[in-house]
Design an enzyme around this catalytic site. Structure first.
Site, short mmCIF file in Angstrom:
data_model
loop_
_atom_site.label_atom_id
_atom_site.label_comp_id
_atom_site.label_asym_id
_atom_site.label_seq_id
_atom_site.Cartn_x
_atom_site.Cartn_y
_atom_site.Cartn_z
N PHE A 184 -12.98 13.01 10.12
CA PHE A 184 -14.24 12.72 10.80
C PHE A 184 -15.13 13.96 10.70
CE2 PHE A 184 -12.04 9.15 12.41
CZ PHE A 184 -12.97 8.28 12.98
N LYS B 95 -12.07 -5.52 18.92
CA LYS B 95 -11.83 -4.72 17.73
C LYS B 95 -12.92 -4.82 16.67
CE LYS B 95 -8.17 -3.82 14.31
NZ LYS B 95 -6.86 -4.26 13.81
N ARG C 38 -3.05 -7.86 6.05
CA ARG C 38 -3.13 -9.12 6.78
C ARG C 38 -4.56 -9.63 6.84
NH1 ARG C 38 -1.08 -7.16 12.30
NH2 ARG C 38 -2.19 -5.34 11.52
N LYS D 207 -6.24 3.04 10.01
CA LYS D 207 -5.04 2.71 9.22
C LYS D 207 -5.38 1.82 8.03
CE LYS D 207 -1.97 0.55 11.58
NZ LYS D 207 -2.34 -0.82 11.21
N THR E 189 -8.35 1.38 6.68
CA THR E 189 -9.22 2.16 5.80
C THR E 189 -8.39 3.06 4.88
OG1 THR E 189 -10.93 2.13 7.50
CG2 THR E 189 -11.15 3.78 5.76
N TRP F 37 -13.20 7.62 3.64
CA TRP F 37 -14.27 6.85 4.31
C TRP F 37 -15.62 7.23 3.71
CZ3 TRP F 37 -18.84 7.21 6.83
CH2 TRP F 37 -19.26 6.10 7.60
N ALA G 138 1.10 -7.15 15.77
CA ALA G 138 2.30 -6.33 15.91
C ALA G 138 2.68 -6.11 17.37
CB ALA G 138 2.13 -4.98 15.22
N PHE H 277 -0.80 -1.67 14.26
CA PHE H 277 -0.77 -0.69 15.34
C PHE H 277 0.06 0.53 14.97
CE2 PHE H 277 -1.65 -4.70 17.84
CZ PHE H 277 -2.98 -4.41 18.04
#
Length: 559
Positions: free
Chosen positions: A384, A108, A97, A74, A76, A412, A276, A304
Protein backbone atom coordinates in the site's frame (compact mmCIF):
# COMPACT_ATOMS: atom_id res chain seq x y z
CA UNK A 1 -1.41 5.40 -5.13
CA UNK A 2 -2.59 8.94 -5.79
CA UNK A 3 -3.77 9.46 -9.35
CA UNK A 4 -4.38 5.76 -9.95
CA UNK A 5 -7.53 4.70 -11.72
CA UNK A 6 -10.17 2.90 -9.69
CA UNK A 7 -10.61 -0.87 -10.00
CA UNK A 8 -13.75 -0.45 -12.08
CA UNK A 9 -12.10 2.08 -14.39
CA UNK A 10 -9.18 -0.27 -14.94
CA UNK A 11 -11.51 -3.20 -15.66
CA UNK A 12 -13.56 -1.18 -18.16
CA UNK A 13 -10.44 0.00 -19.99
CA UNK A 14 -9.10 -3.55 -20.40
CA UNK A 15 -8.48 -4.99 -23.84
CA UNK A 16 -10.14 -8.37 -23.73
CA UNK A 17 -9.28 -11.19 -26.08
CA UNK A 18 -12.13 -13.30 -27.51
CA UNK A 19 -12.58 -16.28 -25.21
CA UNK A 20 -11.98 -18.59 -28.17
CA UNK A 21 -8.41 -17.20 -28.36
CA UNK A 22 -7.88 -17.71 -24.62
CA UNK A 23 -9.04 -21.31 -25.01
CA UNK A 24 -6.83 -21.85 -28.07
CA UNK A 25 -3.80 -20.83 -26.01
CA UNK A 26 -4.61 -23.78 -23.73
CA UNK A 27 -5.16 -26.11 -26.66
CA UNK A 28 -8.94 -26.15 -26.26
CA UNK A 29 -10.63 -26.43 -29.69
CA UNK A 30 -13.45 -23.91 -30.30
CA UNK A 31 -16.04 -26.70 -30.50
CA UNK A 32 -15.09 -27.81 -26.97
CA UNK A 33 -16.02 -24.42 -25.52
CA UNK A 34 -19.59 -23.36 -24.76
CA UNK A 35 -19.48 -19.55 -25.16
CA UNK A 36 -21.47 -17.23 -22.90
CA UNK A 37 -20.98 -14.14 -24.99
CA UNK A 38 -17.54 -13.21 -26.36
CA UNK A 39 -15.56 -13.11 -23.10
CA UNK A 40 -16.53 -16.19 -21.08
CA UNK A 41 -17.21 -19.84 -21.81
CA UNK A 42 -17.66 -23.22 -20.24
CA UNK A 43 -15.26 -26.07 -20.98
CA UNK A 44 -17.06 -29.18 -22.18
CA UNK A 45 -17.04 -32.36 -20.11
CA UNK A 46 -15.84 -34.54 -23.00
CA UNK A 47 -12.76 -32.33 -23.49
CA UNK A 48 -11.99 -32.58 -19.78
CA UNK A 49 -12.23 -36.38 -19.98
CA UNK A 50 -9.74 -36.38 -22.87
CA UNK A 51 -7.07 -34.87 -20.60
CA UNK A 52 -6.90 -37.78 -18.15
CA UNK A 53 -3.60 -39.21 -19.38
CA UNK A 54 -1.71 -35.91 -19.21
CA UNK A 55 0.70 -35.22 -16.32
CA UNK A 56 -0.26 -32.67 -13.68
CA UNK A 57 1.35 -29.28 -13.22
CA UNK A 58 2.36 -27.83 -9.84
CA UNK A 59 -0.43 -26.71 -7.49
CA UNK A 60 0.18 -23.50 -5.51
CA UNK A 61 -2.13 -22.25 -2.76
CA UNK A 62 -2.56 -18.58 -1.91
CA UNK A 63 -3.91 -17.95 1.58
CA UNK A 64 -3.69 -15.05 4.02
CA UNK A 65 -3.62 -13.73 7.56
CA UNK A 66 -6.98 -13.24 9.29
CA UNK A 67 -8.98 -10.61 7.38
CA UNK A 68 -9.44 -7.11 8.74
CA UNK A 69 -11.29 -4.00 7.51
CA UNK A 70 -7.88 -2.75 6.33
CA UNK A 71 -7.82 -5.31 3.53
CA UNK A 72 -5.35 -8.06 2.64
CA UNK A 73 -5.79 -8.59 -1.12
CA UNK A 74 -5.68 -12.38 -1.32
CA UNK A 75 -7.57 -12.64 -4.63
CA UNK A 76 -5.61 -9.70 -6.04
CA UNK A 77 -2.36 -11.48 -5.17
CA UNK A 78 -3.62 -14.78 -6.59
CA UNK A 79 -4.36 -13.12 -9.93
CA UNK A 80 -1.18 -11.05 -9.86
CA UNK A 81 0.94 -14.13 -9.16
CA UNK A 82 -0.41 -15.93 -12.24
CA UNK A 83 0.27 -12.87 -14.38
CA UNK A 84 3.76 -12.71 -12.85
CA UNK A 85 4.45 -16.38 -13.55
CA UNK A 86 3.42 -15.95 -17.18
CA UNK A 87 5.55 -12.81 -17.41
CA UNK A 88 8.68 -14.75 -16.42
CA UNK A 89 7.92 -17.39 -19.05
CA UNK A 90 6.02 -19.95 -16.98
CA UNK A 91 2.75 -21.44 -18.22
CA UNK A 92 0.28 -20.70 -15.42
CA UNK A 93 -3.49 -20.67 -14.86
CA UNK A 94 -5.45 -19.11 -12.00
CA UNK A 95 -8.37 -20.95 -10.34
CA UNK A 96 -10.70 -19.02 -8.03
CA UNK A 97 -14.28 -19.15 -6.79
CA UNK A 98 -17.31 -17.36 -8.16
CA UNK A 99 -18.75 -14.42 -6.24
CA UNK A 100 -21.92 -14.64 -4.16
CA UNK A 101 -24.54 -11.91 -4.47
CA UNK A 102 -24.81 -11.81 -0.66
CA UNK A 103 -21.41 -10.21 0.00
CA UNK A 104 -21.56 -8.16 -3.21
CA UNK A 105 -24.67 -6.35 -1.98
CA UNK A 106 -23.74 -6.63 1.69
CA UNK A 107 -20.29 -5.68 2.99
CA UNK A 108 -17.54 -7.04 0.81
CA UNK A 109 -18.35 -5.86 -2.68
CA UNK A 110 -16.76 -7.55 -5.70
CA UNK A 111 -14.44 -10.57 -5.65
CA UNK A 112 -12.38 -10.49 -8.84
CA UNK A 113 -9.09 -9.00 -7.65
CA UNK A 114 -8.21 -5.33 -7.88
CA UNK A 115 -6.07 -2.66 -9.49
CA UNK A 116 -4.01 -4.13 -12.34
CA UNK A 117 -4.45 -7.68 -11.02
CA UNK A 118 -8.05 -8.50 -11.88
CA UNK A 119 -10.09 -11.15 -13.65
CA UNK A 120 -12.50 -9.92 -16.30
CA UNK A 121 -15.36 -9.49 -17.15
CA UNK A 122 -15.53 -8.18 -13.58
CA UNK A 123 -19.16 -7.03 -13.54
CA UNK A 124 -20.45 -10.32 -14.97
CA UNK A 125 -18.41 -12.35 -12.48
CA UNK A 126 -19.84 -10.44 -9.54
CA UNK A 127 -23.44 -10.70 -10.69
CA UNK A 128 -25.12 -13.58 -12.56
CA UNK A 129 -22.01 -14.78 -14.47
CA UNK A 130 -22.96 -18.04 -16.26
CA UNK A 131 -25.86 -18.87 -13.94
CA UNK A 132 -24.09 -21.52 -11.84
CA UNK A 133 -25.33 -20.17 -8.51
CA UNK A 134 -28.89 -19.94 -9.81
CA UNK A 135 -28.69 -23.58 -10.91
CA UNK A 136 -27.39 -24.62 -7.49
CA UNK A 137 -30.13 -22.63 -5.75
CA UNK A 138 -32.77 -24.23 -7.98
CA UNK A 139 -31.46 -27.77 -7.47
CA UNK A 140 -31.33 -27.27 -3.72
CA UNK A 141 -34.85 -25.86 -3.52
CA UNK A 142 -36.22 -28.53 -5.85
CA UNK A 143 -35.19 -31.05 -3.21
CA UNK A 144 -36.88 -28.90 -0.54
CA UNK A 145 -40.11 -28.87 -2.54
CA UNK A 146 -39.95 -32.62 -3.16
CA UNK A 147 -39.56 -33.30 0.57
CA UNK A 148 -42.71 -31.40 1.51
CA UNK A 149 -44.54 -32.86 -1.47
CA UNK A 150 -43.54 -36.39 -0.44
CA UNK A 151 -44.88 -35.83 3.07
CA UNK A 152 -48.09 -34.30 1.68
CA UNK A 153 -48.85 -37.24 -0.63
CA UNK A 154 -48.79 -40.03 1.93
CA UNK A 155 -45.17 -39.97 3.20
CA UNK A 156 -44.11 -43.35 1.83
CA UNK A 157 -40.68 -43.00 3.47
CA UNK A 158 -42.25 -42.25 6.89
CA UNK A 159 -40.25 -39.01 7.23
CA UNK A 160 -40.69 -37.46 10.67
CA UNK A 161 -41.61 -33.87 9.78
CA UNK A 162 -40.07 -32.75 13.09
CA UNK A 163 -36.72 -34.16 11.95
CA UNK A 164 -36.46 -32.73 8.43
CA UNK A 165 -32.94 -31.27 8.34
CA UNK A 166 -32.92 -29.96 4.74
CA UNK A 167 -33.56 -26.21 4.67
CA UNK A 168 -34.02 -23.86 1.73
CA UNK A 169 -31.45 -21.45 0.26
CA UNK A 170 -31.13 -18.16 -1.58
CA UNK A 171 -28.04 -16.29 -2.78
CA UNK A 172 -28.62 -13.19 -0.67
CA UNK A 173 -28.12 -12.06 2.92
CA UNK A 174 -31.57 -12.07 4.57
CA UNK A 175 -31.67 -12.54 8.34
CA UNK A 176 -35.50 -12.54 8.34
CA UNK A 177 -35.45 -15.97 6.69
CA UNK A 178 -33.10 -17.71 9.12
CA UNK A 179 -36.00 -19.36 10.96
CA UNK A 180 -39.45 -19.69 9.36
CA UNK A 181 -42.58 -21.82 9.56
CA UNK A 182 -43.74 -23.23 6.23
CA UNK A 183 -46.98 -24.78 4.94
CA UNK A 184 -49.30 -22.46 6.86
CA UNK A 185 -52.77 -21.75 5.49
CA UNK A 186 -54.68 -24.99 5.85
CA UNK A 187 -54.77 -28.60 4.70
CA UNK A 188 -54.16 -27.81 1.01
CA UNK A 189 -50.76 -26.32 1.83
CA UNK A 190 -49.35 -29.35 3.62
CA UNK A 191 -48.15 -29.96 7.16
CA UNK A 192 -46.78 -26.89 8.99
CA UNK A 193 -43.25 -27.25 10.33
CA UNK A 194 -40.29 -25.15 11.37
CA UNK A 195 -37.51 -24.70 8.83
CA UNK A 196 -35.35 -21.84 7.51
CA UNK A 197 -33.04 -20.53 4.81
CA UNK A 198 -29.27 -20.64 4.40
CA UNK A 199 -27.27 -18.66 1.87
CA UNK A 200 -26.59 -20.61 -1.35
CA UNK A 201 -22.85 -20.75 -0.73
CA UNK A 202 -23.55 -22.74 2.46
CA UNK A 203 -25.64 -25.31 0.58
CA UNK A 204 -24.46 -28.90 0.53
CA UNK A 205 -25.30 -28.85 -3.17
CA UNK A 206 -22.63 -26.17 -3.62
CA UNK A 207 -20.10 -28.29 -1.72
CA UNK A 208 -21.04 -31.37 -3.76
CA UNK A 209 -20.60 -29.56 -7.07
CA UNK A 210 -17.19 -28.33 -5.93
CA UNK A 211 -16.00 -31.78 -4.79
CA UNK A 212 -17.58 -34.04 -7.44
CA UNK A 213 -15.28 -35.54 -10.08
CA UNK A 214 -17.84 -35.62 -12.91
CA UNK A 215 -21.58 -35.80 -13.60
CA UNK A 216 -21.85 -39.43 -12.53
CA UNK A 217 -20.13 -38.68 -9.23
CA UNK A 218 -22.30 -35.58 -8.85
CA UNK A 219 -25.54 -37.58 -9.14
CA UNK A 220 -24.22 -40.25 -6.76
CA UNK A 221 -23.36 -37.61 -4.16
CA UNK A 222 -26.70 -35.83 -4.58
CA UNK A 223 -28.45 -39.11 -3.85
CA UNK A 224 -26.42 -39.46 -0.62
CA UNK A 225 -27.76 -36.19 0.82
CA UNK A 226 -29.53 -36.86 4.11
CA UNK A 227 -32.73 -34.83 4.12
CA UNK A 228 -34.07 -35.88 7.52
CA UNK A 229 -34.88 -38.82 9.75
CA UNK A 230 -37.69 -41.25 10.48
CA UNK A 231 -39.16 -41.71 13.96
CA UNK A 232 -36.66 -44.51 14.56
CA UNK A 233 -33.91 -41.96 13.70
CA UNK A 234 -32.87 -43.83 10.55
CA UNK A 235 -31.75 -41.40 7.81
CA UNK A 236 -33.77 -40.57 4.71
CA UNK A 237 -31.71 -39.70 1.63
CA UNK A 238 -32.48 -37.67 -1.46
CA UNK A 239 -32.48 -40.82 -3.59
CA UNK A 240 -35.16 -42.32 -1.32
CA UNK A 241 -37.61 -39.73 -2.65
CA UNK A 242 -36.18 -39.98 -6.19
CA UNK A 243 -34.81 -36.42 -6.25
CA UNK A 244 -31.21 -37.05 -7.36
CA UNK A 245 -31.83 -37.40 -11.11
CA UNK A 246 -33.75 -34.15 -11.53
CA UNK A 247 -31.24 -32.28 -9.36
CA UNK A 248 -28.38 -33.53 -11.55
CA UNK A 249 -30.27 -32.35 -14.65
CA UNK A 250 -30.45 -28.82 -13.23
CA UNK A 251 -26.71 -28.92 -12.51
CA UNK A 252 -25.52 -30.42 -15.81
CA UNK A 253 -24.20 -27.16 -17.26
CA UNK A 254 -23.11 -25.77 -13.89
CA UNK A 255 -20.67 -28.69 -13.53
CA UNK A 256 -18.61 -27.39 -16.46
CA UNK A 257 -15.82 -24.97 -15.39
CA UNK A 258 -15.97 -21.34 -16.53
CA UNK A 259 -13.06 -19.98 -18.55
CA UNK A 260 -12.31 -16.24 -18.46
CA UNK A 261 -9.10 -14.15 -18.44
CA UNK A 262 -6.98 -11.78 -16.41
CA UNK A 263 -6.34 -8.16 -17.37
CA UNK A 264 -3.14 -9.42 -19.01
CA UNK A 265 -5.17 -11.99 -20.98
CA UNK A 266 -3.92 -15.01 -19.07
CA UNK A 267 -6.40 -17.88 -18.64
CA UNK A 268 -8.52 -18.13 -15.51
CA UNK A 269 -10.97 -20.77 -14.31
CA UNK A 270 -13.70 -19.37 -12.06
CA UNK A 271 -15.96 -22.10 -10.75
CA UNK A 272 -17.92 -22.82 -7.58
CA UNK A 273 -18.05 -20.67 -4.49
CA UNK A 274 -18.48 -22.16 -1.00
CA UNK A 275 -17.63 -19.74 1.83
CA UNK A 276 -14.73 -20.72 4.08
CA UNK A 277 -16.31 -19.55 7.33
CA UNK A 278 -19.42 -21.73 6.89
CA UNK A 279 -18.31 -24.24 4.23
CA UNK A 280 -15.02 -25.55 2.77
CA UNK A 281 -14.04 -22.38 0.91
CA UNK A 282 -12.44 -23.72 -2.30
CA UNK A 283 -13.13 -23.59 -6.02
CA UNK A 284 -14.22 -26.80 -7.76
CA UNK A 285 -12.09 -29.93 -7.99
CA UNK A 286 -13.08 -30.21 -11.66
CA UNK A 287 -11.68 -26.75 -12.45
CA UNK A 288 -8.48 -27.37 -10.48
CA UNK A 289 -7.83 -30.77 -12.04
CA UNK A 290 -8.53 -29.44 -15.54
CA UNK A 291 -6.12 -26.56 -15.01
CA UNK A 292 -3.44 -28.94 -13.72
CA UNK A 293 -3.64 -30.85 -17.00
CA UNK A 294 -3.36 -27.66 -19.08
CA UNK A 295 -0.61 -25.69 -17.31
CA UNK A 296 2.73 -26.15 -15.57
CA UNK A 297 1.59 -24.08 -12.57
CA UNK A 298 -1.90 -23.65 -11.17
CA UNK A 299 -2.46 -20.93 -8.58
CA UNK A 300 -5.59 -21.22 -6.47
CA UNK A 301 -6.87 -19.58 -3.32
CA UNK A 302 -8.85 -20.66 -0.29
CA UNK A 303 -11.23 -18.30 1.48
CA UNK A 304 -10.36 -15.99 4.37
CA UNK A 305 -7.33 -16.64 6.58
CA UNK A 306 -5.24 -19.80 6.61
CA UNK A 307 -6.93 -21.01 9.80
CA UNK A 308 -10.12 -21.52 7.78
CA UNK A 309 -9.45 -21.63 4.05
CA UNK A 310 -6.02 -23.28 3.98
CA UNK A 311 -6.94 -25.86 6.62
CA UNK A 312 -10.05 -26.89 4.68
CA UNK A 313 -8.19 -26.81 1.36
CA UNK A 314 -5.66 -29.27 2.79
CA UNK A 315 -7.88 -31.41 5.02
CA UNK A 316 -10.97 -31.60 2.79
CA UNK A 317 -10.27 -30.71 -0.85
CA UNK A 318 -6.74 -32.11 -1.19
CA UNK A 319 -7.55 -35.15 0.95
CA UNK A 320 -10.72 -36.06 -0.97
CA UNK A 321 -9.40 -35.22 -4.46
CA UNK A 322 -5.88 -36.62 -4.02
CA UNK A 323 -4.24 -33.27 -4.77
CA UNK A 324 -0.60 -32.62 -3.84
CA UNK A 325 0.13 -28.90 -3.25
CA UNK A 326 3.71 -27.90 -4.06
CA UNK A 327 3.90 -24.51 -2.31
CA UNK A 328 1.85 -21.93 -0.42
CA UNK A 329 1.80 -18.13 -0.33
CA UNK A 330 0.52 -16.24 2.73
CA UNK A 331 -0.67 -12.72 1.91
CA UNK A 332 -0.27 -9.95 4.46
CA UNK A 333 -0.40 -6.16 4.41
CA UNK A 334 1.31 -3.71 6.72
CA UNK A 335 -2.07 -2.09 7.34
CA UNK A 336 -3.76 -5.32 8.38
CA UNK A 337 -0.88 -6.28 10.65
CA UNK A 338 -1.14 -2.87 12.35
CA UNK A 339 -4.83 -3.53 12.99
CA UNK A 340 -3.89 -6.90 14.51
CA UNK A 341 -1.45 -4.92 16.63
CA UNK A 342 -4.23 -2.71 18.01
CA UNK A 343 -4.23 0.31 15.66
CA UNK A 344 -7.60 1.84 14.74
CA UNK A 345 -8.58 1.97 11.07
CA UNK A 346 -8.44 5.78 10.87
CA UNK A 347 -4.85 5.75 12.19
CA UNK A 348 -3.42 3.19 9.75
CA UNK A 349 -1.74 5.85 7.61
CA UNK A 350 0.69 6.74 10.41
CA UNK A 351 3.95 4.80 10.77
CA UNK A 352 3.79 2.41 13.73
CA UNK A 353 6.52 -0.22 13.65
CA UNK A 354 5.68 -1.45 17.16
CA UNK A 355 2.11 -2.24 16.06
CA UNK A 356 3.40 -4.09 12.99
CA UNK A 357 5.66 -6.20 15.21
CA UNK A 358 2.80 -6.95 17.61
CA UNK A 359 0.35 -7.76 14.82
CA UNK A 360 2.89 -9.89 13.00
CA UNK A 361 2.26 -12.59 15.60
CA UNK A 362 -0.83 -13.35 13.54
CA UNK A 363 1.31 -13.87 10.45
CA UNK A 364 3.79 -16.00 12.37
CA UNK A 365 1.00 -18.28 13.58
CA UNK A 366 -0.24 -18.82 10.02
CA UNK A 367 3.27 -19.63 8.80
CA UNK A 368 3.61 -22.25 11.53
CA UNK A 369 0.21 -23.71 10.74
CA UNK A 370 0.69 -24.09 6.98
CA UNK A 371 4.02 -25.80 7.58
CA UNK A 372 2.22 -28.43 9.67
CA UNK A 373 0.82 -29.76 6.40
CA UNK A 374 4.31 -30.25 4.95
CA UNK A 375 4.03 -27.43 2.42
CA UNK A 376 6.80 -24.81 1.94
CA UNK A 377 5.71 -21.20 2.50
CA UNK A 378 6.59 -17.74 1.22
CA UNK A 379 4.99 -14.47 2.38
CA UNK A 380 3.63 -11.87 -0.04
CA UNK A 381 3.54 -8.33 1.36
CA UNK A 382 0.76 -6.68 -0.65
CA UNK A 383 2.00 -3.10 -0.92
CA UNK A 384 0.00 0.00 0.00
CA UNK A 385 1.19 3.55 -0.67
CA UNK A 386 1.22 4.40 3.05
CA UNK A 387 3.69 1.60 3.91
CA UNK A 388 7.07 2.79 5.18
CA UNK A 389 10.42 1.07 4.74
CA UNK A 390 10.69 0.47 8.48
CA UNK A 391 7.30 -1.22 8.59
CA UNK A 392 8.08 -3.40 5.57
CA UNK A 393 11.39 -4.46 7.11
CA UNK A 394 9.56 -5.38 10.33
CA UNK A 395 7.33 -7.79 8.38
CA UNK A 396 10.34 -9.31 6.65
CA UNK A 397 12.08 -9.85 9.99
CA UNK A 398 8.99 -11.52 11.41
CA UNK A 399 8.83 -13.93 8.48
CA UNK A 400 12.57 -14.61 8.70
CA UNK A 401 12.22 -15.62 12.35
CA UNK A 402 9.83 -18.31 11.13
CA UNK A 403 12.30 -19.40 8.47
CA UNK A 404 10.24 -17.88 5.65
CA UNK A 405 10.96 -15.18 3.10
CA UNK A 406 8.66 -12.15 2.80
CA UNK A 407 8.62 -10.42 -0.59
CA UNK A 408 7.18 -6.98 -1.31
CA UNK A 409 4.66 -7.08 -4.17
CA UNK A 410 3.30 -4.12 -6.16
CA UNK A 411 0.91 -5.97 -8.48
CA UNK A 412 -2.10 -3.78 -7.61
CA UNK A 413 -0.36 -0.73 -9.07
CA UNK A 414 1.99 -2.35 -11.59
CA UNK A 415 0.40 -5.64 -12.65
CA UNK A 416 2.76 -8.53 -13.43
CA UNK A 417 5.81 -6.25 -13.44
CA UNK A 418 5.32 -5.64 -9.72
CA UNK A 419 5.28 -9.30 -8.68
CA UNK A 420 8.03 -10.99 -10.70
CA UNK A 421 10.24 -11.49 -7.62
CA UNK A 422 7.48 -13.42 -5.85
CA UNK A 423 6.65 -15.36 -9.03
CA UNK A 424 10.28 -16.43 -9.41
CA UNK A 425 10.51 -17.52 -5.77
CA UNK A 426 7.22 -19.44 -5.91
CA UNK A 427 8.24 -21.24 -9.10
CA UNK A 428 11.57 -22.19 -7.51
CA UNK A 429 9.80 -23.49 -4.39
CA UNK A 430 7.34 -25.53 -6.43
CA UNK A 431 10.05 -26.93 -8.71
CA UNK A 432 12.30 -27.88 -5.77
CA UNK A 433 9.92 -30.68 -4.82
CA UNK A 434 10.39 -30.16 -1.09
CA UNK A 435 6.68 -30.42 -0.26
CA UNK A 436 5.66 -33.51 1.69
CA UNK A 437 1.97 -32.89 2.00
CA UNK A 438 -0.03 -34.64 4.67
CA UNK A 439 -3.43 -33.75 6.19
CA UNK A 440 -3.55 -32.63 9.82
CA UNK A 441 -5.35 -35.74 11.08
CA UNK A 442 -5.95 -39.33 9.88
CA UNK A 443 -9.33 -40.50 8.58
CA UNK A 444 -9.68 -43.04 11.40
CA UNK A 445 -9.60 -40.45 14.20
CA UNK A 446 -13.03 -40.09 15.91
CA UNK A 447 -15.05 -37.07 14.74
CA UNK A 448 -14.87 -35.08 17.98
CA UNK A 449 -11.13 -35.69 18.19
CA UNK A 450 -10.77 -34.33 14.65
CA UNK A 451 -12.52 -31.16 15.78
CA UNK A 452 -10.24 -31.01 18.81
CA UNK A 453 -7.14 -31.52 16.66
CA UNK A 454 -8.01 -28.54 14.44
CA UNK A 455 -9.02 -26.35 17.39
CA UNK A 456 -5.88 -27.09 19.38
CA UNK A 457 -3.27 -27.29 16.60
CA UNK A 458 -4.57 -24.57 14.25
CA UNK A 459 -6.66 -22.25 16.46
CA UNK A 460 -4.50 -22.88 19.59
CA UNK A 461 -7.61 -23.40 21.71
CA UNK A 462 -7.18 -24.54 25.29
CA UNK A 463 -10.47 -26.46 25.34
CA UNK A 464 -13.21 -27.66 22.99
CA UNK A 465 -16.68 -27.94 24.50
CA UNK A 466 -19.94 -29.43 23.24
CA UNK A 467 -23.13 -30.48 24.98
CA UNK A 468 -24.25 -34.09 25.34
CA UNK A 469 -26.58 -33.94 22.35
CA UNK A 470 -23.77 -32.86 19.99
CA UNK A 471 -21.41 -35.58 21.23
CA UNK A 472 -24.10 -38.26 20.97
CA UNK A 473 -24.94 -37.15 17.43
CA UNK A 474 -21.29 -37.51 16.41
CA UNK A 475 -21.14 -40.98 17.97
CA UNK A 476 -24.33 -41.99 16.14
CA UNK A 477 -22.86 -40.90 12.82
CA UNK A 478 -19.75 -42.93 13.56
CA UNK A 479 -21.93 -45.98 14.19
CA UNK A 480 -23.66 -45.36 10.86
CA UNK A 481 -20.32 -45.40 9.01
CA UNK A 482 -19.53 -41.70 8.74
CA UNK A 483 -16.66 -41.64 11.23
CA UNK A 484 -14.04 -41.55 8.48
CA UNK A 485 -15.23 -38.20 7.10
CA UNK A 486 -13.20 -35.01 7.57
CA UNK A 487 -14.69 -32.14 9.57
CA UNK A 488 -15.52 -28.67 8.29
CA UNK A 489 -15.58 -26.12 11.10
CA UNK A 490 -17.85 -23.08 10.73
CA UNK A 491 -16.11 -20.26 12.59
CA UNK A 492 -15.62 -16.52 12.41
CA UNK A 493 -12.96 -15.54 9.90
CA UNK A 494 -11.74 -12.55 11.90
CA UNK A 495 -9.92 -14.41 14.67
CA UNK A 496 -8.19 -17.68 15.50
CA UNK A 497 -10.80 -17.89 18.26
CA UNK A 498 -14.59 -17.88 17.97
CA UNK A 499 -14.64 -14.24 19.16
CA UNK A 500 -14.43 -11.98 16.06
CA UNK A 501 -13.02 -9.13 18.16
CA UNK A 502 -10.02 -11.11 19.44
CA UNK A 503 -7.28 -10.27 16.93
CA UNK A 504 -3.60 -11.20 16.89
CA UNK A 505 -2.60 -14.71 17.93
CA UNK A 506 -4.69 -15.67 20.98
CA UNK A 507 -4.04 -18.92 22.85
CA UNK A 508 -5.90 -20.97 25.43
CA UNK A 509 -9.38 -19.85 24.39
CA UNK A 510 -12.47 -22.08 24.42
CA UNK A 511 -14.10 -23.32 21.21
CA UNK A 512 -17.71 -24.33 21.77
CA UNK A 513 -19.37 -26.56 19.17
CA UNK A 514 -23.05 -25.67 19.41
CA UNK A 515 -24.34 -27.70 16.44
CA UNK A 516 -23.17 -30.37 14.01
CA UNK A 517 -24.55 -31.16 10.55
CA UNK A 518 -23.84 -34.19 8.39
CA UNK A 519 -23.11 -33.43 4.74
CA UNK A 520 -23.07 -37.04 3.59
CA UNK A 521 -23.14 -36.17 -0.10
CA UNK A 522 -20.30 -33.66 0.11
CA UNK A 523 -18.42 -36.03 2.37
CA UNK A 524 -17.78 -34.05 5.54
CA UNK A 525 -19.26 -33.18 8.93
CA UNK A 526 -19.91 -29.50 9.67
CA UNK A 527 -19.22 -28.27 13.23
CA UNK A 528 -20.80 -24.88 13.91
CA UNK A 529 -19.04 -22.77 16.55
CA UNK A 530 -19.57 -19.43 18.23
CA UNK A 531 -22.14 -17.07 16.73
CA UNK A 532 -21.47 -17.99 13.09
CA UNK A 533 -24.59 -17.89 10.89
CA UNK A 534 -25.25 -19.97 7.77
CA UNK A 535 -27.56 -17.16 6.61
CA UNK A 536 -25.73 -13.83 7.01
CA UNK A 537 -27.52 -10.54 7.54
CA UNK A 538 -26.98 -7.22 5.80
CA UNK A 539 -25.02 -4.49 7.64
CA UNK A 540 -26.55 -1.19 8.75
CA UNK A 541 -25.37 0.43 5.53
CA UNK A 542 -25.25 -2.34 2.88
CA UNK A 543 -23.29 -1.95 -0.33
CA UNK A 544 -26.59 -2.31 -2.22
CA UNK A 545 -27.47 1.26 -1.20
CA UNK A 546 -24.52 2.53 -3.27
CA UNK A 547 -24.91 0.34 -6.36
CA UNK A 548 -26.70 1.85 -9.36
CA UNK A 549 -26.63 2.37 -13.14
CA UNK A 550 -25.09 5.67 -14.25
CA UNK A 551 -26.25 7.78 -17.19
CA UNK A 552 -24.09 5.77 -19.59
CA UNK A 553 -25.65 2.52 -18.39
CA UNK A 554 -22.54 1.39 -16.50
CA UNK A 555 -22.78 -0.22 -13.07
CA UNK A 556 -21.41 1.96 -10.27
CA UNK A 557 -20.58 0.94 -6.69
CA UNK A 558 -20.17 -2.80 -7.30
CA UNK A 559 -16.40 -2.69 -6.87
Amino acid sequence: MTGMKSDIEIARAATKKPIIEVGARLGIPPEKLVPYGHDKAKVSADFIRSLSSRPDGKLILVTAINPTPAGEGKTTTTVGLVDGLNRIGRNAIVCIREASLGPCFGVKGGAAGGGYAQIIPMEDMNLHFTGDFHAITSAHNLLSALIDNHIYWGNEQAIDSRRVTWRRVMDMNDRALREVVCSLGGVANGYPRETGFDITVASEVMAILCLAEDLADLELRLGEIIIGYRRDKSPVRARDIRADGAMAVLLKDAMQPNLVQTLENNPAFVHGGPFANIAHGCNSVVATRTALKLADYVVTEAGFGADLGAEKFFDIKCRKAGLQPAAAVIVATVRALKMNGGVKKDELGQENVAAVVAGAENLARHIENVRKFGVPVVVAINHFGSDTEAEIEAVKRCAARQGAEAILCRHWAEGSAGITELATRVADLADAGTAHFSPLYPDKLPLFEKIERIARDIYRAGEVTADKQVREQLRLWEEQGYGGLPVCIAKTQYSFSTDPGLRGAPEGHVVNVREVRLSAGAGFVVAITGEIMTMPGLPQSPAAERIFLNEQGYIEGLF
